[in-house]
Design an enzyme around this catalytic site. Structure first.
Site, PDB file in Angstrom:
ATOM      1  N   ASP A   1       2.405   1.961   3.444  1.00 44.94           N
ATOM      2  CA  ASP A   1       3.563   0.950   3.770  1.00 44.94           C
ATOM      3  C   ASP A   1       4.865   1.518   3.379  1.00 44.94           C
ATOM      4  O   ASP A   1       5.865   1.240   4.139  1.00 44.94           O
ATOM      5  CB  ASP A   1       3.384  -0.496   3.081  1.00 44.94           C
ATOM      6  CG  ASP A   1       1.770  -0.894   3.255  1.00 44.94           C
ATOM      7  OD1 ASP A   1       1.502  -0.264   4.332  1.00 44.94           O
ATOM      8  OD2 ASP A   1       1.410  -1.757   2.491  1.00 44.94           O
TER       9      ASP A   1
ATOM     10  N   HIS B   1       1.086  -1.320  -0.218  1.00 42.87           N
ATOM     11  CA  HIS B   1       0.260   0.037   0.148  1.00 42.87           C
ATOM     12  C   HIS B   1       1.063   1.242  -0.115  1.00 42.87           C
ATOM     13  O   HIS B   1       2.084   1.157   0.518  1.00 42.87           O
ATOM     14  CB  HIS B   1      -0.729  -0.005   1.376  1.00 42.87           C
ATOM     15  CG  HIS B   1      -1.815  -1.233   1.639  1.00 42.87           C
ATOM     16  ND1 HIS B   1      -1.170  -2.192   2.130  1.00 42.87           N
ATOM     17  CD2 HIS B   1      -3.036  -1.386   1.635  1.00 42.87           C
ATOM     18  CE1 HIS B   1      -2.210  -3.113   2.399  1.00 42.87           C
ATOM     19  NE2 HIS B   1      -3.273  -2.539   2.006  1.00 42.87           N
TER      20      HIS B   1
END
Ligand code: XUL
Ligand code: CO
Length: 437
Positions: free
Chosen positions: A102, A99
């Site tokens: 992240d 993501h």
């Protein structure tokens, strides 16, 4: 800098090995049904579970302190990139997935967040070039930040919807920059708690509008990744719109989106929906919608998404059986959307857990290939439906039958005979196959 100094490259040593840091079943070069194991399985590391998770749960704080935690902010993000490639290299895993949040810290503003992303994406790109590793998929996290309290594509707040659109636009640009094979949409907050304050039809219309905008923008910038929707029935919302494969397919059909998407199916999401993983895969496959797999497993005794590493051989075998039946996973892969348990807090556990998942899938693949090549289940299924091969059955299948012709047949066909489905016997055959490979 090395983040896993004490771990060497993990090698295939075969079934006889007692080295915990070796593969017993995953031999990337072994050819099965015309393709190597590496080509069949296309394993991916999930960035968030491996490089962001720290063992926090609703009742306790972090149990895992990693090498990259000595840094903060962008420095920590850069350290995680280094750790990611060291990890993939040592485990011989070809793909990863992430993501946006992240890989790079969110800033105070969208501008700042995008700037942070640019720094890390450039670093990822360099590392991908030198290592040959690939991005299975990227996505944007439109569920953690408090702004998404009422949803992103299904929010009641147009300002939040606009922010989500901007974040998605950047996500597509990042995917293109890194040559992502797929782009995933998982709608963590795309659902609702109560109809007392919710216009369900309007929210779904808006979600479809966002997907149409995504298709248009991907076309505009020439981003050719396969778009995937990842169904999940609940958690964090009570009623999640993309409940399961069937619900998601009907949504895509209604809004004219079906040709632009496939599904990213996750084992633990299937069980939360009251399905087996193989049910979800078959549902997708028979609709031409099998895209990719998030590999993990739940806990039969717990009602939430525990995201455990997949070690259940019956499930990995039946999963790979479905994949082989569908003709392979295509541009998708087997992404370990799985986290080590809170008590498995040592860095070595990250390796042991991935080895367990990879060996379990390799074992499952071998068993699935035997089931397929020897037509063990196919013969059983073919035999079960043989009444449709001739006589009245063949007439039904060819479209010749009418209700009147069925009545004429039924009137003179008395009594009707059924046969046993032999489920218990078949389950034992499956066990025999799994433990024979
Ligand atoms: C949540 C989940 C996500 C998606 C990507 O249950 O599976 O990690 O895979 O957003
Ligand atoms: Co997932």
């Amino acid at each position: 800098m090395s983040y896993f100094k004490n771990i060497n490259t993990i090698q295939f040593e075969g079934k006889g090995s007692d080295n915990p840091l070796a593969f017993k079943h995953y031999d990337p070069n072994q050819v099965i049904m015309g393709k190597t194991m590496e080509e069949h399985l296309r394993f991916a590391v999930a960035y968030w579970h491996t490089f962001n998770a720290n063992g926090t749960d609703p009742f306790g704080s972090a149990t895992m302190v990693r090498g990259w935690d000595q840094y903060n902010g962008l420095d920590r993000a850069k350290a995680r990139v280094e750790a990611n490639f060291e990890f993939m290299n040592k485990l011989n895993i070809p793909f990863y997935a992430f993501h946006d949040v992240d890989i790079a810290p969110e800033g105070e503003t969208l501008q700042e967040t995008n700037k942070n992303l640019d720094v890390i994406v450039a670093l990822l790109k360099d590392n991908m070039k030198s290592s040959g590793k690939k991005l299975l998929w990227n996505t944007v996290n439109m569920f953690s930040n408090p702004r998404f309290v009422h949803g992103a594509g299904t929010t009641c707040n147009a300002d939040v919807y606009a922010y989500a659109g901007a974040q998605l636009k950047k996500g597509l640009e990042v995917g293109k920059e890194l040559g992502a094979e797929n782009y995933v949409f998982w709608g963590g907050r795309e659902g609702y708690e109560t109809l007392l304050n919710t216009d369900m039809g309007f929210e779904l219309d808006n979600l479809a509008r966002l997907y149409h905008m995504a298709i248009a923008y991907a076309n505009e910038i020439g981003f050719d990744a396969q778009f995937l929707i990842e169904p999940k029935p609940k958690e964090p919302t009570k009623h999640q719109y993309d409940y399961d494969a069937a619900t998601t397919i009907s949504f895509l059909q209604k809004y004219g989106l079906k040709d632009h998407f496939k599904l990213n199916l996750e084992a633990n999401h299937a069980t939360l929906a009251g399905h087996t993983f193989e049910h979800e895969i078959r549902t997708a496959a028979i609709n031409g919608m099998l895209g990719s797999l998030d590999a993990n497993q739940g806990d039969l005794l717990l009602g939430w998404d525990t995201d455990e590493f997949p070690t259940d051989l019956y499930s990995t075998t039946l999963t790979m059986f479905e994949v082989l039946k569908a003709g392979g996973i295509g541009r998708g892969g087997v992404n370990f959307d799985a986290k080590v348990r809170r008590g498995s807090f040592e860095a070595e556990d990250l390796f042991l857990a991935h080895i367990a998942g990879m060996d379990s899938f390799a074992w499952g693949l071998k068993a699935a290939a035997k089931l397929t090549e020897e037509k063990i289940l196919d013969n059983i299924v073919d035999n079960r439906y043989r009444s449709f091969k001739e006589g009245i059955g063949a007439e039904i299948v060819s479209g010749k039958a009418t209700l009147a012709s069925l009545e004429q047949y039924a009137l003179q066909n008395n009594p009707i005979k059924n046969e046993s489905g032999r489920q218990e016997r078949i389950r034992l055959i499956l066990s025999e196959v799994i433990f024979s490979v």
